[in-house]
Design an enzyme around this catalytic site. Structure first.
Site, short mmCIF file in Angstrom:
data_model
loop_
_atom_site.label_atom_id
_atom_site.label_comp_id
_atom_site.label_asym_id
_atom_site.label_seq_id
_atom_site.Cartn_x
_atom_site.Cartn_y
_atom_site.Cartn_z
CB SER A 224 -0.95 -0.06 1.20
OG SER A 224 -1.96 0.91 1.12
CG ASP A 235 8.37 5.60 -10.81
OD1 ASP A 235 8.86 4.47 -10.98
OD2 ASP A 235 7.15 5.84 -10.91
CE LYS A 249 -4.97 -2.41 0.57
NZ LYS A 249 -4.92 -0.94 0.48
#
Length: 322
Positions: A224, A235, A249
């Site tokens: 999560s 990223d 998730k």
């Protein structure tokens, strides 16, 4: 959707307390072992610690109620309670012939969710973050300040077994390592059709560690909001991931609280990382695969492996792409 749930009052209260990072209780880490509520460890300085509760103790009764006959949520609710109230416990201990009776006054328990230490024989910080609550960022800032004062040369950010929590805390954690000008912390996809993406910003703070080499440790328990942090740092080229693939998730829940104390947690959106990649159901891939090892502070093989990677595998320099 397995994450949309209804919580009756006995379960909703402890769940909300967990996100707040504090609750009224005696201060023990507990788990069910063979159907018995067993103490993993008392929290240092807590009422349970002062009363002499020990690791391995089995809490048999609370206020005369046999706990083995209850669900974990109901048993935990009996042990927790208003600050200043008293709970009477019956404890079984392997070293005692008879059960031990204890009367303990509940206090406000502030949960520790950020742990700091130096990787042994290095100048690299090991920062372990176990969940994202209202306490996470103040504790993280204190740990980062200590790390900077210690003159660390890199940071191992350990998100193993971090099941997530408050997205605002995740945004702020990202902001300690990536400046807000770099772009969003994440995206929320709030609709079934395209064009429903909403960006959520990176939240900066007074403590910054933009220039220190960084590596993130993850495993199958990283879920999560913790996956959002790992994905964002990846990223932006800020840190590689080491360990095992994460849980997978990427769904957002909103919480509705009702007058009777119950609550509903309903999935309303999907989380995407800054480059608009959904979190795969089989989790985020890692740059450096290392088998599962428990997330402990001292003599932790993965922490040592991560520290070595910072120095020897091309991650010793920061290469952000913002």
């Amino acid at each position: 959707d397995p994450y949309t749930t209804f919580l009756p009052p006995v379960e909703a209260g402890p769940a909300a307390d967990h996100l707040e990072g504090e609750f009224g209780g005696i201060g023990v880490h507990i788990q069910y072992i063979d159907g018995r509520l067993t103490v993993v460890a008392p929290i240092a300085g807590s009422p349970a610690d002062r009363a002499g509760i020990e690791p391995g103790d089995v809490i048999v009764e609370a206020d005369g109620v046999t706990l083995s006959e209850l669900t974990p949520a109901k048993a935990g609710a009996l042990i927790r309670g208003p600050v200043g109230s008293t709970v009477e416990l019956l404890i079984e201990r392997s070293s005692a012939l008879e059960p031990v009776e204890m009367e303990i006054v509940r206090e406000e328990i502030e949960t520790q969710v950020v742990y700091y230490d130096l990787v042994p024989e290095t100048s690299i910080a090991h920062l372990r973050v176990t969940s994202f609550t209202e306490r996470t960022i103040p504790q993280l800032d204190a740990a980062l300040e200590q790390a900077l004062n210690d003159g660390v040369t890199g940071i191992v950010l350990d998100l193993r077994d971090n099941g997530g929590g408050l997205v605002a805390a995740a945004q702020a954690l990202i902001g300690r390592f990536v400046p807000s000008k770099a772009g969003p912390a994440l995206w929320e996809d709030r609709g079934a059709s395209s064009g429903a993406l909403v960006s959520l910003p990176i939240a900066g703070g007074e403590i910054e560690a933009y220039d220190l080499p960084l590596i993130v440790v993850v495993n199958e328990g990283t879920a999560s909001a913790a996956e959002i942090v790992a994905g964002a740092l990846r990223d932006y080229g800020r840190a590689p991931l080491i360990g095992e693939p994460t849980f997978g998730k990427g769904l957002v829940q909103r919480i509705w609280n009702f007058d009777d104390g119950s609550s509903a947690r309903i999935t309303v959106a999907r989380w995407l990382t800054p480059d608009k990649s959904a979190i795969p159901e089989d989790g985020l891939r890692v740059n450096i695969a290392v088998p599962l090892v428990p997330s402990v502070i001292d003599d932790d093989p993965i922490a040592l492996r991560a520290a070595r990677a910072l120095r020897t595998e091309g991650w010793s320099e920061v290469h952000p792409n913002w």
